[in-house]
Design a protein around this motif. Structure first.
Motif, PDB file in Angstrom:
ATOM      1  N   GLN A 324     -15.078  33.028  -6.129  1.00  0.00           N
ATOM      2  CA  GLN A 324     -16.354  33.388  -5.484  1.00  0.00           C
ATOM      3  C   GLN A 324     -16.996  32.164  -4.826  1.00  0.00           C
ATOM      4  N   GLN A 325     -16.717  30.978  -5.375  1.00  0.00           N
ATOM      5  CA  GLN A 325     -17.240  29.733  -4.786  1.00  0.00           C
ATOM      6  C   GLN A 325     -16.295  29.184  -3.708  1.00  0.00           C
ATOM      7  N   GLU A 326     -15.217  29.959  -3.397  1.00  0.00           N
ATOM      8  CA  GLU A 326     -14.207  29.578  -2.385  1.00  0.00           C
ATOM      9  C   GLU A 326     -13.516  28.257  -2.731  1.00  0.00           C
ATOM     10  N   LYS A 327     -13.224  28.077  -4.018  1.00  0.00           N
ATOM     11  CA  LYS A 327     -12.542  26.880  -4.491  1.00  0.00           C
ATOM     12  C   LYS A 327     -11.046  27.154  -4.666  1.00  0.00           C
ATOM     13  N   GLN A 328     -10.247  26.066  -4.664  1.00  0.00           N
ATOM     14  CA  GLN A 328      -8.822  26.186  -4.975  1.00  0.00           C
ATOM     15  C   GLN A 328      -8.640  26.056  -6.490  1.00  0.00           C
ATOM     16  N   ILE A 329      -7.649  26.785  -7.030  1.00  0.00           N
ATOM     17  CA  ILE A 329      -7.396  26.773  -8.477  1.00  0.00           C
ATOM     18  C   ILE A 329      -5.936  26.408  -8.714  1.00  0.00           C
ATOM     19  N   LEU A 330      -5.692  25.488  -9.643  1.00  0.00           N
ATOM     20  CA  LEU A 330      -4.327  25.117 -10.031  1.00  0.00           C
ATOM     21  C   LEU A 330      -4.090  25.568 -11.461  1.00  0.00           C
ATOM     22  N   GLN A 372       0.416  25.477   3.229  1.00  0.00           N
ATOM     23  CA  GLN A 372      -0.657  26.445   2.945  1.00  0.00           C
ATOM     24  C   GLN A 372      -1.788  25.783   2.163  1.00  0.00           C
ATOM     25  N   VAL A 373      -1.435  24.952   1.166  1.00  0.00           N
ATOM     26  CA  VAL A 373      -2.457  24.258   0.359  1.00  0.00           C
ATOM     27  C   VAL A 373      -3.203  23.243   1.229  1.00  0.00           C
ATOM     28  N   LEU A 374      -2.455  22.535   2.085  1.00  0.00           N
ATOM     29  CA  LEU A 374      -3.048  21.530   2.977  1.00  0.00           C
ATOM     30  C   LEU A 374      -4.082  22.156   3.908  1.00  0.00           C
ATOM     31  N   GLU A 375      -3.755  23.356   4.419  1.00  0.00           N
ATOM     32  CA  GLU A 375      -4.655  24.040   5.361  1.00  0.00           C
ATOM     33  C   GLU A 375      -5.727  24.862   4.649  1.00  0.00           C
ATOM     34  N   ASN A 376      -5.740  24.801   3.290  1.00  0.00           N
ATOM     35  CA  ASN A 376      -6.701  25.576   2.487  1.00  0.00           C
ATOM     36  C   ASN A 376      -6.584  27.065   2.811  1.00  0.00           C
ATOM     37  N   SER A 377      -5.329  27.538   2.941  1.00  0.00           N
ATOM     38  CA  SER A 377      -5.064  28.930   3.328  1.00  0.00           C
ATOM     39  C   SER A 377      -5.430  29.886   2.192  1.00  0.00           C
ATOM     40  N   PHE A 394      -4.351  19.282  -2.428  1.00  0.00           N
ATOM     41  CA  PHE A 394      -5.610  20.019  -2.606  1.00  0.00           C
ATOM     42  C   PHE A 394      -6.761  19.227  -1.975  1.00  0.00           C
ATOM     43  N   SER A 395      -7.629  19.938  -1.278  1.00  0.00           N
ATOM     44  CA  SER A 395      -8.797  19.252  -0.703  1.00  0.00           C
ATOM     45  C   SER A 395     -10.094  19.882  -1.219  1.00  0.00           C
ATOM     46  N   ASN A 396      -9.968  21.055  -1.888  1.00  0.00           N
ATOM     47  CA  ASN A 396     -11.171  21.785  -2.313  1.00  0.00           C
ATOM     48  C   ASN A 396     -10.959  22.331  -3.728  1.00  0.00           C
ATOM     49  N   LEU A 397     -10.418  21.474  -4.597  1.00  0.00           N
ATOM     50  CA  LEU A 397     -10.029  21.914  -5.942  1.00  0.00           C
ATOM     51  C   LEU A 397     -11.261  22.115  -6.816  1.00  0.00           C
ATOM     52  N   TYR A 419       5.504  10.647 -16.223  1.00  0.00           N
ATOM     53  CA  TYR A 419       4.052  10.827 -16.403  1.00  0.00           C
ATOM     54  C   TYR A 419       3.805  12.055 -17.270  1.00  0.00           C
ATOM     55  N   HIS A 420       2.575  12.180 -17.779  1.00  0.00           N
ATOM     56  CA  HIS A 420       2.172  13.369 -18.547  1.00  0.00           C
ATOM     57  C   HIS A 420       1.272  14.211 -17.643  1.00  0.00           C
ATOM     58  N   ALA A 421       1.740  15.424 -17.324  1.00  0.00           N
ATOM     59  CA  ALA A 421       1.019  16.266 -16.354  1.00  0.00           C
ATOM     60  C   ALA A 421      -0.380  16.630 -16.822  1.00  0.00           C
ATOM     61  N   ARG A 422      -0.570  16.795 -18.139  1.00  0.00           N
ATOM     62  CA  ARG A 422      -1.905  17.153 -18.650  1.00  0.00           C
ATOM     63  C   ARG A 422      -2.905  16.034 -18.378  1.00  0.00           C
ATOM     64  N   ASP A 423      -2.512  14.802 -18.700  1.00  0.00           N
ATOM     65  CA  ASP A 423      -3.429  13.669 -18.506  1.00  0.00           C
ATOM     66  C   ASP A 423      -3.643  13.387 -17.020  1.00  0.00           C
ATOM     67  N   ALA A 424      -2.556  13.518 -16.229  1.00  0.00           N
ATOM     68  CA  ALA A 424      -2.673  13.306 -14.782  1.00  0.00           C
ATOM     69  C   ALA A 424      -3.568  14.376 -14.150  1.00  0.00           C
ATOM     70  N   ALA A 425      -3.570  15.599 -14.728  1.00  0.00           N
ATOM     71  CA  ALA A 425      -4.422  16.686 -14.219  1.00  0.00           C
ATOM     72  C   ALA A 425      -5.897  16.368 -14.448  1.00  0.00           C
ATOM     73  N   VAL A 426      -6.209  15.768 -15.600  1.00  0.00           N
ATOM     74  CA  VAL A 426      -7.607  15.406 -15.907  1.00  0.00           C
ATOM     75  C   VAL A 426      -8.114  14.374 -14.892  1.00  0.00           C
ATOM     76  N   ILE A 427      -7.251  13.393 -14.555  1.00  0.00           N
ATOM     77  CA  ILE A 427      -7.637  12.371 -13.567  1.00  0.00           C
ATOM     78  C   ILE A 427      -7.774  12.994 -12.181  1.00  0.00           C
ATOM     79  N   LEU A 428      -6.821  13.872 -11.815  1.00  0.00           N
ATOM     80  CA  LEU A 428      -6.881  14.533 -10.498  1.00  0.00           C
ATOM     81  C   LEU A 428      -8.196  15.296 -10.342  1.00  0.00           C
ATOM     82  N   ALA A 429      -8.584  16.008 -11.390  1.00  0.00           N
ATOM     83  CA  ALA A 429      -9.838  16.782 -11.340  1.00  0.00           C
ATOM     84  C   ALA A 429     -11.038  15.860 -11.134  1.00  0.00           C
TER      85      ALA A 429
END
Length: 496
Positions: A324-330, A372-377, A394-397, A419-429
């Motif tokens: 509803q906020q037009e955000k991207q979700i991973l 598609q992700v790059l263009e925020n499709s 992601f540009s609008n995560l 790398y550990h994807a969980r910890d890298a995800a926290v930093i990405l966010a």
């Protein structure tokens, strides 16, 4: 005045490299574009631009770039910051991260092209049998690749033969870069514009009065056009009319039909969207409200729910809120095997907004999801994937869900970057900064879900670093299994 770009090359090298560019290129190139650069004596690599400047390197003379490969950036600055964090934290080279992050179809590498030296007299009597075979092949075609010479000589080690021919000034080498991604094009058909009017149709039927098969296919075309009101693929027309490609080709040759091509996604999911809204149980609803409350003050929240407590329904409700906020979700999963089942469930609620990204997809499919992700499709608003999906542009995560966060498969073991994807995800966010209404900066949110959280995550939740939401009852009030501890050593000793 000189202009330079700083680039990452896809090799296990920790530093960036400086290349010279013209003033026009300096104003055209943007951070995140790919450029083909010479590296070493004869290799060409696809490098990624990370900086534009006017500082000449002190230790070497900067070479010029070969060509610019993109019209606009294919990697954004948030990704580059994230890669630099991974390289620093996990002690690997930035080149390894770049190579691991990009789909290999976007990492062009040079192929050696071998051609005959122009205006050079060749004494054929001085050539060995193998050398003559290569020389003879070049009389029939302008250039060869190393693989072609392997096939001609029927041997693997052909480099000595090529080297001798270069020494005798028979051959020259050049490095050629080739794009490996090709969009999927589907062939469509339409009626020629000269038959749009009533007179045109009468003329068409008169032309086809003795060609029964051609007439049938034209009538089938009109039926499809009337019922479907959308472009008609050639394959669909042949199936409907029970005809052949030869008949269609004959109609194209007569300029009755025109053919054209449209680009299609390779990964396309069909699914019916559920009309009714998702109903949460009272325990799920309470957990959902607590997660939202936790996100007001913390970036990361742990959802600790017993097996079968209905965590996926909570995720779906949360995804709906961010859509509803037009955000991207991973949505990160520990295993590829789990994605098919989950895609089916999510598509029931979100229709065609779900994209999937993991290593079992081929290169072209992964490039399409990347774009598609790059263009925020809207087609890739929700991305489900294994750990490699972290590297998408992601540009609008808004939200990252890490399901079964305790799983060891979130750790990349081989090759680098490890790398550990969980910890890298926290930093990405945290890098996806969002300015809230009252002026505060906050990153995208991370929800970690597990029935058996890892020790470090549970400690972070207990100590207040992460939010903690717990569900101790199963969905539908189903009873939990009874657990009985048995001392096997004692029972074995008593022969029980």
């Amino acid at each position: 005045m000189f202009f330079f770009v700083e680039v990452i090359v896809p090799l296990a090298l920790s530093k960036t490299f400086t290349y010279r560019i013209s003033e026009a290129e300096f104003h055209y190139i943007k951070i995140g574009m790919r450029v083909a650069v010479p590296f070493g004596k004869s290799k060409i690599y696809t490098a990624l631009v990370v900086e534009l400047h006017q500082r000449a390197p002190l230790l070497y003379e900067a070479k010029e770039i070969h060509q610019i490969l993109d019209e606009k950036p294919i990697v954004n600055e948030i990704q580059i910051k994230h890669w630099q964090w991974i390289a620093s934290y996990y002690m690997c080279s930035i080149g390894d991260v770049y190579r691991g992050a990009l789909p290999s179809a976007l990492l062009l590498e040079s192929e050696t092209i071998i051609s005959q030296k122009a205006n050079q007299f060749v004494d054929e009597s001085q050539l060995s049998d193998d050398e003559f075979l290569v020389y003879e092949a070049l009389q029939n075609q302008s250039s060869l690749k190393v693989q072609d010479i392997m096939a001609i000589l029927n041997k693997k080690n052909v480099l000595p033969v090529i080297q001798k021919l270069i020494n005798k000034e028979v051959l020259v080498l050049q490095e050629e870069i080739s794009e490996t991604y090709k969009p999927k094009l589907v062939r469509y058909i339409r009626l020629h514009s000269q038959y749009d009017s009533n007179e045109g149709l009468a003329r068409l039927l008169e032309t086809l009065k003795n060609a029964t098969k051609q007439k049938e296919i034209v009538l089938s075309y009109f039926q499809l056009a009337a019922s479907e009101k959308k472009p008609i693929p050639v394959k669909r027309l042949i199936e409907t009319s029970n005809s052949t490609l030869a008949v269609v080709k004959a109609l194209i040759d007569k300029t009755i039909f025109e053919e054209y091509y449209l680009q299609h996604d390779r990964v396309h999911f069909e699914g019916k969207v559920k009309e009714e809204a998702l109903q949460l149980s009272s325990a799920q609803e309470l957990a959902f409200q607590e997660i939202e409350k936790s996100f007001n003050s913390k970036e990361v929240c742990l959802l600790h729910g017993v097996t079968s407590s209905g965590k996926t329904e909570i995720y779906i409700q949360l995804i709906e809120r961010y859509l509803q906020q037009e955000k991207q979700i991973l949505y990160l999963l520990p295993e590829i095997a789990l994605t098919a089942q989950l895609v089916g469930r999510l598509r029931e609620y979100f229709g065609n907004k779900v994209a999937v990204f993991h290593s079992k997809y081929n290169n072209n499919e992964r490039v399409e999801v990347w774009k598609q992700v790059l263009e925020n499709s809207p087609k890739a608003q929700i991305v489900i994937g294994a750990r490699s999906a972290l590297f998408l542009p992601f540009s609008n995560l808004g939200l990252i869900i890490v399901d079964e966060e305790h799983e060891q498969t979130f750790k990349q073991q081989d090759p680098a970057p490890r790398y550990h994807a969980r910890d890298a995800a926290v930093i990405l966010a945290s890098l996806h900064q969002v300015t809230q209404a009252h002026g505060e900066q906050c990153g995208a949110k991370v929800l970690l879900g597990s029935a058996t959280p890892s020790i470090e995550t549970y400690f972070n939740a207990q100590s207040g670093k992460y939010g903690l939401v717990e569900i101790f009852e199963r969905y539908g009030k189903a009873s939990l299994p009874e657990i009985e501890l048995v001392d096997l050593k004692d029972k074995y000793f008593r022969k029980k």
